[in-house]
Design a protein around this motif. Sequence first.
Motif, PDB file in Angstrom:
ATOM      1  N   LEU A 141       0.824  -1.202   0.000  1.00  0.00           N
ATOM      2  CA  LEU A 141       0.000   0.000   0.000  1.00  0.00           C
ATOM      3  C   LEU A 141       0.861   1.256   0.000  1.00  0.00           C
ATOM      4  CD1 LEU A 141      -2.727  -1.106   2.573  1.00  0.00           C
ATOM      5  CD2 LEU A 141      -2.926  -1.007   0.091  1.00  0.00           C
ATOM      6  N   GLU A 142       1.946   1.232   0.748  1.00  0.00           N
ATOM      7  CA  GLU A 142       2.831   2.389   0.796  1.00  0.00           C
ATOM      8  C   GLU A 142       3.497   2.633  -0.552  1.00  0.00           C
ATOM      9  OE1 GLU A 142       6.827   3.878   3.274  1.00  0.00           O
ATOM     10  OE2 GLU A 142       5.813   1.999   3.794  1.00  0.00           O
ATOM     11  N   LYS A 143       3.780   1.548  -1.267  1.00  0.00           N
ATOM     12  CA  LYS A 143       4.526   1.663  -2.515  1.00  0.00           C
ATOM     13  C   LYS A 143       3.639   1.984  -3.713  1.00  0.00           C
ATOM     14  CE  LYS A 143       8.227  -0.823  -4.919  1.00  0.00           C
ATOM     15  NZ  LYS A 143       9.023  -2.075  -4.952  1.00  0.00           N
ATOM     16  N   PHE A 144       2.423   1.396  -3.748  1.00  0.00           N
ATOM     17  CA  PHE A 144       1.606   1.498  -4.948  1.00  0.00           C
ATOM     18  C   PHE A 144       0.295   2.254  -4.753  1.00  0.00           C
ATOM     19  CE2 PHE A 144       3.943  -2.602  -5.410  1.00  0.00           C
ATOM     20  CZ  PHE A 144       4.737  -2.232  -6.472  1.00  0.00           C
ATOM     21  N   SER A 145      -0.137   2.460  -3.524  1.00  0.00           N
ATOM     22  CA  SER A 145      -1.413   3.118  -3.299  1.00  0.00           C
ATOM     23  C   SER A 145      -1.254   4.629  -3.367  1.00  0.00           C
ATOM     24  CB  SER A 145      -1.997   2.710  -1.946  1.00  0.00           C
ATOM     25  OG  SER A 145      -3.266   3.293  -1.756  1.00  0.00           O
ATOM     26  N   ASN A 146      -2.275   5.315  -3.925  1.00  0.00           N
ATOM     27  CA  ASN A 146      -2.273   6.766  -4.029  1.00  0.00           C
ATOM     28  C   ASN A 146      -3.385   7.363  -3.173  1.00  0.00           C
ATOM     29  OD1 ASN A 146      -0.192   6.607  -5.987  1.00  0.00           O
ATOM     30  ND2 ASN A 146      -1.719   6.252  -7.597  1.00  0.00           N
TER      31      ASN A 146
END
Length: 260
Positions: A41-46
Amino acid sequence: MLNSRFDMKDMDLAHVILGIKISRTSNRLTLDQSHYVDKILEKFSNDDTSLARTPIDTSKHLLKNRGEAVSQVEYSRVIESLMYLMSCTRPEIAFVVNKVCQFMQKPLNSHWKKKKRILGYLNGTVNYGLHFTPTHLYNLTWLVTRMRTGHLIVMMRRSTTGIACFWVQILSLGNQRNKRYTVSRSSTEAEYRSVASLVAEITWIRGLLQEIHVHSSKPPIIWCDNSSTVRLTSNPVLHARTKHIELDLYFVREKVQQKN
């Protein structure tokens, strides 16, 4: 027991292995990947990724040639992360991950939105995982289903087979989502081919369990929601309409008669 035969060192109870967190209580063992989900989530979520109660919207279908293209590299990185998560502790997202994987060669913005919905679902279910409880009964129960909507997703009219195994009431072994290689001419044919594939998988897993001296007290149970398929498994009459699946018919019927 292993220490009596091999040179080993006791490193105490495991807490995290390959990103899988292990939690214990007096009567339950829990495996989850909450740390790994947080990293995804930290890497791909906006900021525009909203929470979702389910990983897929069944009212909207994926198509190959409608929409604008997006970054193939970024899309593939997200899917690879989801595939590892799915294969370990989150089998409930297997179906939708199987669908979005079919567009890795040319992803579009509509496929990217499906990815965002999966991330929104994971954001609200970070601590979901697998639970294990002690028991002396090793019963196998299998659920097989077939979703005949491939034509709405990739315009090829091929069914998608879903297989789930409950071992001692735990969703564990042999969970699969596969698109069939051939087009089925009836729902019975598609369902029966799925059952035949499942019976072959059960035969292999039971042999593996017997090698490690784990014996089931009852024959495996297969749940199937197609009444014609259920009748064909025990009907000794081979109908003319089922000649093209004759090998699968005899294979499954023999296993049913042997209760094996």
